[in-house]
Structures are given as structure tokens and as C-alpha cells.
Design an enzyme around this catalytic site. Structure first.
Site, PDB file in Angstrom:
ATOM      1  N   LYS A  53       0.945  -1.257  -0.053  1.00 47.59           N
ATOM      2  CA  LYS A  53       0.027   0.079  -0.048  1.00 47.59           C
ATOM      3  C   LYS A  53       0.946   1.142  -0.055  1.00 47.59           C
ATOM      4  O   LYS A  53       0.542   2.294  -0.708  1.00 47.59           O
ATOM      5  CB  LYS A  53      -0.999   0.107   1.264  1.00 47.59           C
ATOM      6  CG  LYS A  53      -1.993  -1.117   0.953  1.00 47.59           C
ATOM      7  CD  LYS A  53      -2.986  -1.256   2.376  1.00 47.59           C
ATOM      8  CE  LYS A  53      -3.797  -2.632   2.090  1.00 47.59           C
ATOM      9  NZ  LYS A  53      -4.432  -3.023   3.460  1.00 47.59           N
ATOM     10  N   GLN A  97      -4.878  -2.120   9.628  1.00 50.05           N
ATOM     11  CA  GLN A  97      -4.688  -3.339   8.995  1.00 50.05           C
ATOM     12  C   GLN A  97      -5.369  -4.573   9.776  1.00 50.05           C
ATOM     13  O   GLN A  97      -4.869  -4.618  10.934  1.00 50.05           O
ATOM     14  CB  GLN A  97      -3.096  -3.728   8.581  1.00 50.05           C
ATOM     15  CG  GLN A  97      -2.892  -4.882   7.768  1.00 50.05           C
ATOM     16  CD  GLN A  97      -3.465  -4.844   6.426  1.00 50.05           C
ATOM     17  OE1 GLN A  97      -3.272  -3.817   5.820  1.00 50.05           O
ATOM     18  NE2 GLN A  97      -4.178  -6.108   6.094  1.00 50.05           N
ATOM     19  N   ASP A 120     -11.235   2.099   3.806  1.00 47.84           N
ATOM     20  CA  ASP A 120     -11.712   0.694   3.831  1.00 47.84           C
ATOM     21  C   ASP A 120     -13.082   0.624   3.664  1.00 47.84           C
ATOM     22  O   ASP A 120     -13.456  -0.866   3.698  1.00 47.84           O
ATOM     23  CB  ASP A 120     -10.683  -0.059   4.998  1.00 47.84           C
ATOM     24  CG  ASP A 120      -9.407  -0.653   4.729  1.00 47.84           C
ATOM     25  OD1 ASP A 120      -9.310  -0.938   3.423  1.00 47.84           O
ATOM     26  OD2 ASP A 120      -8.754  -1.040   5.854  1.00 47.84           O
TER      27      ASP A 120
END
Ligand code: NAD
Length: 294
Positions: A53, A97, A120
Site C-alpha cells: 500500500k 490493517q 476501507d
């Protein structure tokens, strides 16, 4: 004739479009979009995802900040850090994450991220908006799959779509999107999971299979109808006799299924790169909303 849905190539094209857009914004005197990521612990796959990322941000000209925290980070400590980022006007997107260490409640953490920078799409508000068909941040993997189906003009309207897996990250939002009154969408959706009893029969009746269960090569040729579209989300590291000691396996037995399918994604090079694109897209979207840019 089977068409391979080449996510790698498509994501490359789309990433280049973002790169050009960012260059133009910078030329006009705007600041770069900024994605922040938090990684707790040292899980191998998570570290790899966060590193990629970071590289993607660098490639398109985004600023990226990664907070790498110790495995022993407390839930309260993590919440404080998220709140500080929520209040930072320079940051457009924040991801934490997953999975998190077991002493941290993931739902509480994803709901601490401000929905305004929830790139997200895991916040309860983002998921609720998705379910209602409202504009929101669609989580990156389902977003990438939709973009792939759209780009290859796969017909989804009135088709029977079977989603295998009901996770909040992939299966559940995917089932919502495929049943939405839109294109791609308008499918009749069956969502299957570990307690589904007649999975093979259900899959055989599918025009579209989206496999997201994390079981290597689970979908075999006898589960797939001639001419079906097969989307393979799975990524599992399986031991292999190579330098790394593993290879990436999908949830579909690609070699056996590919001649039956009309459209199929490979692993790697299918859904994975489109997921990475999805996060960049959402970050740019948030940036534009903040800056009032159309
Ligand atoms: P998960 O473990 O959270 O969910 C798996 C789901 O599969 C569960 O809902 C479970 O009920 C279902 N399932 C398990 N065994 C089953 C069986 N035998 N029959 C039917 N259903 C079964 O996993 P996840 O986070 O949704 O990820 C699924 C896979 O996709 C994993 O391999 C993951 O690494 C991969 N993934 C890939 C990307 C990408 O960008 N390509 C993104 C996210 C996840």
C-alpha cells in the site's frame, strides 16, 4: 472462448490515471492526497500488504504515513492514535490493517475511524450506507471486483450469482453489491458459507461464482456450469519448492475450471491488484470531497 479477467493490467491502467490526476492537482497548487495506515504487530501477510500500500501511494504521488505499533499495543492506546488521525486535516484516508491481535476488539476499532476517512469502508455507517444503496466508501476488494466486471462488460443483470463466504470484508458486501439495483449488479444472489449443505448443486446453477473462502483450489470443474463467470478472491500461501518456500493459491482450481468458464480471474493477477487500486480510488475520493474538487 475463455476470457481471462486481467486485473493486473486493468489496475495498472487505472493507477496511471490516478497518477496523472494527482500530478495535475499538484501543478494547480493543491497538496497531495494522504493515506495513513496503522499496523499492529508483525504478521507476515499484513506486513506485506501494508508495504505494498505504501509503494502504491508513492507510485501515484500520494503522501503515505504508516504507524507500525508493537503487538502489545492496548485497545485504548490504539483508539487514541486513531482519534488523533481523525482530527488531522492533512489526512484523507485511514486504514487499520486487519486482523488485529486478539486482545483488541476489531469492531470497536473500525467504528473509531471517522466515516469521513474510512477508505476501507469497514465502519458500521459505511456498511449501512452500502446496504441502503447510498454513496459511500465501498471496501476495496468488492469495489475492485465490481470495476473488473464493469470493465470487461460482464452481463450481471438477472444472472444467478453465488458468493462463497460471508465475511464483512469480502463476501457480505459483495452479495449486497451484486444484488443492488445497478450495473454491475441486479443479480439474483445466493450467499454460501461453511454451513451451506448443498454447495456443489448451488454452484452448478450459478452464472457467476465469487469464491472468497480462503480454501486453496476448493472450486473444482464439476462445480462450475459451462459459460460461467468465475471470480477468485482467495489468496492462500501454500508450501512450494521455490526460493520463497510458498506460492499463492486461489480458491478456484484454475487449470481445471478455465476451459469451462467464459470469464475467469487468475491468482495472482486478478482480484488482488484491483483491491490495491480500490484503496487508492477511495483515498482520492475522500481527498476530493474534503477539498471540494469535483
Ligand atoms: P474469512 O475467513 O473471514 O471468511 C471466509 C468465509 O468462507 C466464511 O464466511 C466462511 O463461512 C466461508 N467458508 C469457509 N469454509 C467454507 C466452506 N468449506 N464452504 C463454504 N464456505 C466456507 O475470509 P475473508 O477475509 O473473506 O477472505 C477469504 C479469502 O480471500 C482469503 O483467502 C483471503 O486471503 C482472500 N482475500 C483476498 C483479497 C484480495 O485482494 N484478493 C482481499 C481479501 C481477502
Amino acid at each position: 472462448m475463455t476470457t481471462i479477467l486481467n486485473g493486473k493490467e486493468l489496475a495498472k491502467e487505472l493507477r496511471n490515471e490516478i497518477k496523472l490526476e494527482v500530478a495535475a492537482l499538484l501543478e494547480q497548487g493543491h497538496r497531495p492526497p494522504h493515506l495513513a495506515a496503522i499496523l499492529v504487530g508483525t504478521d507476515g501477510a499484513s506486513m506485506t500488504y501494508v508495504n505494498s500500500k505504501e509503494r502504491d501511494c508513492e507510485f501515484v504521488g500520494f503522501k503515505s504515513t504508516v504507524l507500525r505499533l508493537d503487538e502489545s499495543e492496548t485497545e485504548e492506546g490504539l483508539i487514541d492514535k486513531i482519534e488523533a488521525i481523525n482530527n488531522d486535516p492533512d489526512i484523507d484516508g485511514l486504514i487499520v490493517q486487519l486482523p488485529l491481535p486478539s486482545h483488541i476488539n476489531s469492531d470497536r476499532i473500525t467504528d473509531t475511524i471517522s466515516p469521513d476517512i474510512d477508505v476501507d469502508g469497514f465502519h458500521t455507517i459505511s456498511v449501512g450506507k452500502l446496504a441502503k444503496g447510498m454513496d459511500t466508501y465501498v471496501s476495496a476488494t468488492p469495489f475492485g471486483i465490481i470495476k473488473l466486471l464493469e470493465s470487461y462488460k460482464v452481463d450481471t443483470s438477472g444472472k444467478h450469482c453465488v458468493v462463497i463466504g460471508r465475511s464483512n470484508i469480502v463476501g457480505r458486501p459483495m452479495s449486497i453489491l451484486m444484488s443492488a439495483n445497478s450495473y454491475p449488479g441486479n443479480s439474483t444472489v445466493t450467499i454460501c458459507h461453511s454451513r451451506t449443505s448443498n454447495l456443489k448443486e448451488i454452484c452448478k446453477s450459478a452464472d457467476i461464482i465469487i469464491a472468497a473462502l480462503g480454501k486453496p483450489e476448493f472450486v473444482s470443474a464439476d462445480m462450475v456450469k459451462e459459460g460461467a463467470t468465475v471470480i477468485d478472491v482467495g489468496i492462500t500461501r501454500v508450501p512450494a519448492d521455490n526460493e520463497k518456500g510458498y506460492r499463492l493459491a486461489g480458491d478456484v482450481d484454475f487449470d481445471a475450471v478455465k476451459d469451462k468458464a467464459e470469464f475467469i480471474t487468475p491468482v495472482p493477477g486478478g482480484v488482488g491488484p484491483m483491491t490495491r487500486y480500490g484503496l487508492l480510488y477511495n483515498t482520492l475520493k475522500s481527498y476530493k470531497i474534503k477539498a471540494g474538487i469535483k
